[in-house]
Design a protein around this motif. Structure first.
Motif, mmCIF file in Angstrom:
data_model
loop_
_atom_site.group_PDB
_atom_site.id
_atom_site.type_symbol
_atom_site.label_atom_id
_atom_site.label_comp_id
_atom_site.label_asym_id
_atom_site.label_seq_id
_atom_site.Cartn_x
_atom_site.Cartn_y
_atom_site.Cartn_z
ATOM 1 N N ARG A 158 0.811 -1.222 0.000
ATOM 2 C CA ARG A 158 0.000 0.000 0.000
ATOM 3 C C ARG A 158 0.844 1.273 0.000
ATOM 4 N NH1 ARG A 158 -2.992 0.478 4.627
ATOM 5 N NH2 ARG A 158 -2.047 -1.275 5.723
ATOM 6 N N GLY A 159 2.163 1.130 -0.086
ATOM 7 C CA GLY A 159 3.039 2.283 -0.244
ATOM 8 C C GLY A 159 3.286 3.086 1.013
ATOM 9 N N ILE A 160 3.007 2.516 2.189
ATOM 10 C CA ILE A 160 3.226 3.294 3.411
ATOM 11 C C ILE A 160 4.499 2.884 4.148
ATOM 12 C CG2 ILE A 160 0.780 3.808 3.687
ATOM 13 C CD1 ILE A 160 0.650 1.754 5.890
ATOM 14 N N ALA A 161 5.185 1.840 3.670
ATOM 15 C CA ALA A 161 6.514 1.491 4.161
ATOM 16 C C ALA A 161 7.348 1.083 2.958
ATOM 17 C CB ALA A 161 6.468 0.368 5.193
ATOM 18 N N ARG A 162 8.656 1.270 3.061
ATOM 19 C CA ARG A 162 9.518 0.924 1.938
ATOM 20 C C ARG A 162 10.890 0.488 2.433
ATOM 21 N NH1 ARG A 162 13.249 4.681 -0.288
ATOM 22 N NH2 ARG A 162 13.608 6.473 1.069
ATOM 23 N N PRO A 163 11.553 -0.411 1.693
ATOM 24 C CA PRO A 163 12.938 -0.714 2.031
ATOM 25 C C PRO A 163 13.782 0.559 1.886
ATOM 26 C CG PRO A 163 12.060 -2.308 0.454
ATOM 27 C CD PRO A 163 11.079 -1.174 0.525
ATOM 28 N N TRP A 164 14.656 0.794 2.857
ATOM 29 C CA TRP A 164 15.470 2.016 2.833
ATOM 30 C C TRP A 164 16.912 1.700 2.438
ATOM 31 C CZ3 TRP A 164 17.433 4.651 7.914
ATOM 32 C CH2 TRP A 164 18.233 5.764 7.580
ATOM 33 N N THR A 165 17.660 1.033 3.293
ATOM 34 C CA THR A 165 19.060 0.758 2.985
ATOM 35 C C THR A 165 19.555 -0.419 3.812
ATOM 36 O OG1 THR A 165 21.305 1.697 2.918
ATOM 37 C CG2 THR A 165 19.901 2.360 4.756
ATOM 38 N N ASP A 166 20.526 -1.136 3.262
ATOM 39 C CA ASP A 166 21.197 -2.174 4.040
ATOM 40 C C ASP A 166 22.620 -1.757 4.403
ATOM 41 O OD1 ASP A 166 22.518 -2.344 1.632
ATOM 42 O OD2 ASP A 166 22.165 -4.491 1.338
ATOM 43 N N THR A 167 22.968 -0.504 4.133
ATOM 44 C CA THR A 167 24.335 -0.033 4.357
ATOM 45 C C THR A 167 24.346 1.227 5.203
ATOM 46 O OG1 THR A 167 25.029 -0.940 2.219
ATOM 47 C CG2 THR A 167 26.489 0.666 3.256
ATOM 48 N N PHE A 168 25.002 1.166 6.321
ATOM 49 C CA PHE A 168 25.232 2.320 7.179
ATOM 50 C C PHE A 168 26.736 2.583 7.269
ATOM 51 C CE2 PHE A 168 21.200 2.069 10.032
ATOM 52 C CZ PHE A 168 20.485 2.761 9.080
ATOM 53 N N SER A 169 27.067 3.790 7.659
ATOM 54 C CA SER A 169 28.450 4.133 7.947
ATOM 55 C C SER A 169 28.728 3.935 9.430
ATOM 56 C CB SER A 169 28.733 5.599 7.571
ATOM 57 O OG SER A 169 28.543 5.806 6.184
ATOM 58 N N ALA A 170 29.983 3.730 9.739
ATOM 59 C CA ALA A 170 30.458 3.768 11.118
ATOM 60 C C ALA A 170 31.526 4.855 11.159
ATOM 61 C CB ALA A 170 31.031 2.428 11.546
ATOM 62 N N ILE A 171 31.295 5.863 11.996
ATOM 63 C CA ILE A 171 32.191 7.009 12.052
ATOM 64 C C ILE A 171 32.845 7.054 13.425
ATOM 65 C CG2 ILE A 171 32.386 9.514 11.840
ATOM 66 C CD1 ILE A 171 29.899 9.503 10.116
ATOM 67 N N ASP A 172 34.167 7.110 13.446
ATOM 68 C CA ASP A 172 34.887 7.266 14.698
ATOM 69 C C ASP A 172 34.907 8.727 15.104
ATOM 70 O OD1 ASP A 172 35.422 4.566 14.782
ATOM 71 O OD2 ASP A 172 37.326 4.763 13.696
ATOM 72 N N ALA A 173 35.256 8.982 16.353
ATOM 73 C CA ALA A 173 35.249 10.353 16.862
ATOM 74 C C ALA A 173 36.200 11.256 16.090
ATOM 75 C CB ALA A 173 35.602 10.357 18.346
ATOM 76 N N ASP A 174 37.244 10.692 15.462
ATOM 77 C CA ASP A 174 38.176 11.507 14.680
ATOM 78 C C ASP A 174 37.709 11.701 13.244
ATOM 79 O OD1 ASP A 174 38.544 9.016 13.594
ATOM 80 O OD2 ASP A 174 40.669 8.845 14.112
ATOM 81 N N GLY A 175 36.534 11.178 12.894
ATOM 82 C CA GLY A 175 35.976 11.367 11.561
ATOM 83 C C GLY A 175 36.250 10.232 10.596
ATOM 84 N N ALA A 176 37.070 9.253 10.985
ATOM 85 C CA ALA A 176 37.332 8.112 10.097
ATOM 86 C C ALA A 176 36.039 7.329 9.874
ATOM 87 C CB ALA A 176 38.406 7.217 10.705
ATOM 88 N N GLU A 177 35.780 6.982 8.608
ATOM 89 C CA GLU A 177 34.496 6.371 8.243
ATOM 90 C C GLU A 177 34.697 5.056 7.521
ATOM 91 O OE1 GLU A 177 30.540 7.368 5.487
ATOM 92 O OE2 GLU A 177 32.051 8.917 5.878
#
Length: 309
Positions: free
Chosen positions: A76-95
């Motif tokens: 019915r179009g009220i939910a959708r797959p978004w992503t299977d990939t997230f980033s992990a960011i350290d406090a120094d900005g390394a991703e």
């Protein structure tokens, strides 16, 4: 008229419980203190668009019932797959990028899913319950009573509730809007490691699918605990931390903060729900892991158990 079941709490677990009772032929009503049901599936309209300020997404998991519900939402179009990939960011900005299960979102905000579950139910909104006892709510006959809420909130309503105390972590959700996107288009969301202020960042325009230049940042529990009396005071340090982590060189043009005193359980019980004559509990603390699917499954299982009895 007394109903078979009264559910106190209009989040996803309470709504799933109520629907299970109703679908089995029982009579049920839901009492919720909010203006609209949803609980921690919370979206707030900010400058004309819903922004998800509660749960960031959901994972379907292997529960056949929740799989069917999600498939219906998708159809019915009220939910959708978004992503299977997230980033992990350290406090120094390394991703680094990490792939995991598919995360789902809702074009109309996650509250729209709760509103869909609430459709057709007898719901009394904007009512703050003061006391609960087996078979009674605020001194009146209520049938079987279900407390669909965090245990610390339930304990405020019931004398001597026979469950073990649960520890919950607070979060302040901070929405940040820019005039235009200032971060990579494939950011999606990011878990942040080692930062004292920020635990998770979600690209709200990406998960909603409208491309709006809005981030929603969840604080660490430590930062939230310092600002529970004044959530707006968390905006400045969270904004500064977010800009540093994502290398954004301008201030946002609009901000908003929302407090969640009981955002997530520190640990879960492993049991699907709590059941005793006249007084039961359900929610995301009653499963194997705290999640939207856990809350739904807990409420649905309790509702079916009550209907069967």
């Amino acid at each position: 008229m007394t109903v078979d079941v009264t559910v106190v709490g209009g989040g996803i677990s309470g709504l799933a419980c109520a629907r299970a009772v109703r679908d089995a032929g029982g009579s049920v009503r839901v009492i919720d203190r909010g203006r609209r049901p949803g609980g921690r599936l919370a979206s707030r309209t900010i400058e004309g668009r819903p922004v998800d300020l509660g749960a960031s997404y959901f994972v379907v998991g292997d529960d056949p019932g929740f799989q069917r519900v999600t498939a219906d939402w998708e159809a019915r179009g009220i939910a959708r797959p978004w992503t299977d990939t997230f980033s992990a960011i350290d406090a120094d900005g390394a991703e680094t990028r990490k792939t995991g299960p598919m995360r789902w979102a809702a074009p109309g905000g996650l509250r729209s899913l709760a509103l869909d579950l609430a459709d057709g139910l007898d719901i009394e909104s904007e009512r703050a319950v003061e006391s609960v006892a087996p078979f009674r709510v605020d001194g009146a006959d209520a049938g079987e009573v279900v407390l669909a809420m965090p245990e610390p909130q339930a304990r405020r309503l019931v004398d001597g509730i026979p469950v073990r105390p649960q520890e919950w972590e607070p979060v302040i959700a901070v929405a940040l809007r820019w005039e235009e996107r200032r971060w990579p288009a494939d950011l999606h969301g990011a878990f942040v490691n080692g930062d004292p202020d920020v635990a998770f960042v979600a690209d709200d325009g990406d998960r909603r699918g409208d491309g709006a230049p809005v981030l929603v940042v969840h604080t660490t529990g430590e930062r939230a605990a310092r600002h529970l009396d004044d959530p707006d005071a968390a905006i400045a340090p969270v904004t500064a931390a977010t800009r540093g982590l994502l290398r954004i060189d301008v201030e946002p043009v609009a901000t908003y903060a929302h407090r969640w005193t009981f955002a997530r359980p520190v640990r879960t019980t492993g049991e699907p729900f709590f059941r005793s004559p006249g007084l039961s509990m359900c929610g995301d603390a009653w499963g194997e892991s705290a999640a939207v699917r856990t809350a739904w499954a807990s409420g649905d299982a309790l509702g079916r158990a009550l209907a069967a009895s």
